[in-house]
Design an enzyme around this catalytic site. Structure first.
Site, PDB file in Angstrom:
ATOM      1  N   ASP A 331      63.221  47.466  36.695  1.00  0.00           N
ATOM      2  CA  ASP A 331      62.178  48.506  36.745  1.00  0.00           C
ATOM      3  C   ASP A 331      60.784  47.889  36.792  1.00  0.00           C
ATOM      4  O   ASP A 331      60.579  46.751  36.343  1.00  0.00           O
ATOM      5  CB  ASP A 331      62.281  49.411  35.513  1.00  0.00           C
ATOM      6  CG  ASP A 331      62.149  48.621  34.214  1.00  0.00           C
ATOM      7  OD1 ASP A 331      62.846  47.594  34.094  1.00  0.00           O
ATOM      8  OD2 ASP A 331      61.354  49.023  33.347  1.00  0.00           O
ATOM      9  N   GLU A 332      59.864  48.680  37.317  1.00  0.00           N
ATOM     10  CA  GLU A 332      58.425  48.389  37.246  1.00  0.00           C
ATOM     11  C   GLU A 332      58.073  46.925  37.549  1.00  0.00           C
ATOM     12  O   GLU A 332      57.219  46.353  36.863  1.00  0.00           O
ATOM     13  CB  GLU A 332      57.881  48.743  35.847  1.00  0.00           C
ATOM     14  CG  GLU A 332      58.043  50.194  35.493  1.00  0.00           C
ATOM     15  CD  GLU A 332      57.634  50.501  34.052  1.00  0.00           C
ATOM     16  OE1 GLU A 332      57.018  51.547  33.847  1.00  0.00           O
ATOM     17  OE2 GLU A 332      57.930  49.709  33.139  1.00  0.00           O
TER      18      GLU A 332
HETATM   19  C1  TNX Z   1      58.610  52.852  31.326  1.00  0.00           C
HETATM   20  S1  TNX Z   1      61.428  53.482  31.603  1.00  0.00           S
HETATM   21  C2  TNX Z   1      59.413  51.754  31.185  1.00  0.00           C
HETATM   22  C3  TNX Z   1      59.401  51.027  29.909  1.00  0.00           C
HETATM   23  C4  TNX Z   1      58.411  51.600  28.944  1.00  0.00           C
HETATM   24  C5  TNX Z   1      58.476  53.110  29.004  1.00  0.00           C
HETATM   25  C6  TNX Z   1      57.620  53.775  27.988  1.00  0.00           C
HETATM   26  C7  TNX Z   1      61.446  52.138  32.258  1.00  0.00           C
HETATM   27  C8  TNX Z   1      62.605  51.779  33.057  1.00  0.00           C
HETATM   28  N1  TNX Z   1      60.362  51.372  32.088  1.00  0.00           N
HETATM   29  O1  TNX Z   1      59.111  49.673  30.149  1.00  0.00           O
HETATM   30  O2  TNX Z   1      58.735  51.164  27.678  1.00  0.00           O
HETATM   31  O3  TNX Z   1      58.076  53.483  30.276  1.00  0.00           O
HETATM   32  O4  TNX Z   1      57.874  55.151  27.932  1.00  0.00           O
END
Ligand code: TNX
Length: 522
Positions: A331-332
């Site tokens: 993710d991200e």
């Molecule tokens: C998004 S959800 C993220 C996390 C953060 C979260 C906080 C996801 C796959 N990645 O790294 O902790 O938001 O709500």
């Protein structure tokens, strides 16, 4: 004389009402969460007494262990000294009987049938997991004080009738982020017990992130000695030795819960990058990070050492993992170019498979070419999850607007974030995984998971404020057919779990939408 008579009359009335209050006779009025598939009441009650024992059919160690689990739950509060015994036939009146039979195929691998008469509590299932879930129902049919750790006054009565029950989804989980804030082994175990009580069967552990690396990897020891040495806010952090981690896995297994371990990559990797300079493009270790930004770190996808590192980590982790899945995050990864991200995810899938496991990843991984059996966890972008479905992958539903346990209830919430939504208890309950994104259909979905990210919570009690009572709703979404679910009815059952959660020492958020002090409490 007159006074005496009315006093007696009052006494009698109190006794009658007292009896009524504590003699449950209508099984259909019990407040079971998740709601069972079918309940047929027979209008009587069964009395658990100091004569009651648990009889297990046959000599199987696993069944005996399940029987012992129930005895250990009931004995401290009831003081009845319930013992577990083996038998080859239906026991005498007054006892609890656990038996396995393959015949009733409708029950599936996790279902059970619980028949309670005045004389016997008869629990049958096809598999041990079914017996275990039946026991959770038995717990909920007894007064809440059964959950207390010290001896309580009886009586210990259960309403009679038959419950037939089995889950809609095979994956019913929660996630704990132990990377942003570290949670001790005992805290994880307490969450495992709570998940089991509501018939959930997966705990996904988010074991690494920018702020900390939490699982010992013997071939890369700095990951934990340095990378595990802090957390959000600069606290001491921590990590699980492999021995401690195995202890968690075993504890979960004994409660029919699979641990899904996650090592997030290529982003969310600052703790690793700070521990080993060679993993960085410029060969320099980064500083440890204790803030809550995301998207700034990335493994170098062009360096061979990166894949050696991943292979070592996955190999050690796979050896500690009896479950079928390893979660690779994905993710991200905002600091990884998309043209690097895609081949990276493709290659890491191969590494996981070569180590004998199936791949799990957040929905972004569907941008790559998914291997057979790779599962996509939908959290943010429906279009990603749909790409997964188009590639034939199964989807795990964790939509952040509905299922994120770290989202605040409302703007007054003590802990939590609200970037995705405010999720009050009704909103968390009132949705159907199979009816959220038209392209993601029932047959594409393996289940539901409610993740707790821990940027804002650092211990068990803070975590519980966000997890409870919403977790009970997610448990019900995963277990109960959507046609049987309705918020107005659910909220009454939930209110009755207030006392039970207190007895279980859970510090839940007392949502104003629920009449916790309402009548009919048990
Ligand atoms: C998004 S959800 C993220 C996390 C953060 C979260 C906080 C996801 C796959 N990645 O790294 O902790 O938001 O709500």
């Amino acid at each position: 004389m007159k006074f005496k008579k009315s006093a007696l009359y009052l006494l009698a009335l109190t006794a009658i009402f007292g009896q009524m209050a504590c003699t449950p006779t209508d099984l259909s009025k019990e407040n079971i969460i998740p709601k069972p598939v079918s309940v047929v009441p027979t209008g009587d009650s069964f009395d658990l007494t100091d004569q009651t024992d648990i009889y297990v059919q046959g000599e199987s160690a696993e069944q005996l262990q399940i029987g012992q689990y129930l005895a250990d739950k009931l004995n401290p509060s009831t003081g009845l000294g319930i013992e577990v015994k083996t038998t080859s036939e239906v026991p005498a009146s007054g006892n609890i009987y656990l038996s396995l039979s393959e015949n009733d195929t409708e029950l599936g691998d996790e279902g059970y049938e619980l028949t309670i008469t005045e004389k016997l509590v008869n629990l049958t299932a096809r598999k041990p997991a079914g017996l275990f879930y039946g026991l959770q129902t038995i717990r909920q049919l007894l007064p809440s004080k059964v959950e207390l750790a010290t001896a309580q006054q009886g009586p210990w009565k259960m309403a009679t009738g038959t419950i037939r029950d089995y889950p809609v989804y095979g994956y019913r989980g929660s996630m704990l982020d132990v990377a942003r804030h570290f949670f001790e082994v005992e805290e994880v175990k307490s969450l495992i017990d709570q998940l089991a009580a509501y018939k959930m069967n997966v705990l996904h552990l988010h074991l690494s992130d920018d702020q900390g690396w939490r699982i010992e990897i013997k071939s890369w020891p700095n990951l934990t000695t340095h990378g595990g040495s802090t957390e959000v806010g600069g606290g001491p952090g921590g990590f699980y030795t492999q021995e401690q981690y195995s202890d968690i896995v075993k504890y979960a297994q004994d409660r029919f819960i699979t641990i899904v371990p996650e090592i997030d990559m290529p982003g969310h990797t600052n703790a690793a990058l700070a521990s080993y300079p060679e993993l960085n493009a410029d060969g320099k270790a980064t500083e440890l990070y204790t803030g809550i930004e995301v998207g700034f770190s990335s493994l170098d996808t062009h360096k061979e050492i990166t894949y050696k590192f991943i292979d070592d980590v996955i190999r050690e982790l796979a050896a500690l993992t009896p479950g079928q899945y390893i979660h690779i995050g994905g993710d991200e990864s905002h600091s990884t170019k998309i043209e690097d991200y895609i081949p990276f995810i493709n290659r890491v899938q191969d590494i996981v498979i070569a180590n004998g496991k199936q791949v799990f990843g957040w929905d972004e991984i569907a941008l790559s070419t998914l291997k057979p059996n790779t599962v996509v966890q939908y959290w943010a972008k429906a279009e990603n999850a749909i790409k997964g479905v188009e590639q034939g992958a199964k989807v795990l539903m964790s939509p952040s607007k509905n299922a994120y346990l770290d989202m605040q209830y409302d703007s007054t919430s003590t802990f939590g974030l609200h970037w995705a939504a405010y999720i009050e208890v009704d909103k968390g309950y009132n949705w159907d995984p199979a009816n959220l994104v038209p392209e993601i259909k029932r047959e594409n979905i393996i289940g539901i998971e409610a993740p707790l990210w821990s940027e804002t919570v650092s211990n068990r009690y803070e975590a519980e404020y966000l997890i409870f009572p919403r977790l009970l709703g997610y448990a019900e979404i995963g277990w109960t057919p959507v046609e049987l679910r309705n918020w107005d009815e659910y909220k009454v059952r939930l209110a009755n779990h207030g006392e039970r959660m207190k007895a279980m020492n859970i510090s839940f958020y007392p949502s104003k939408l629920v009449d916790w002090e309402g009548t009919g409490k048990k």
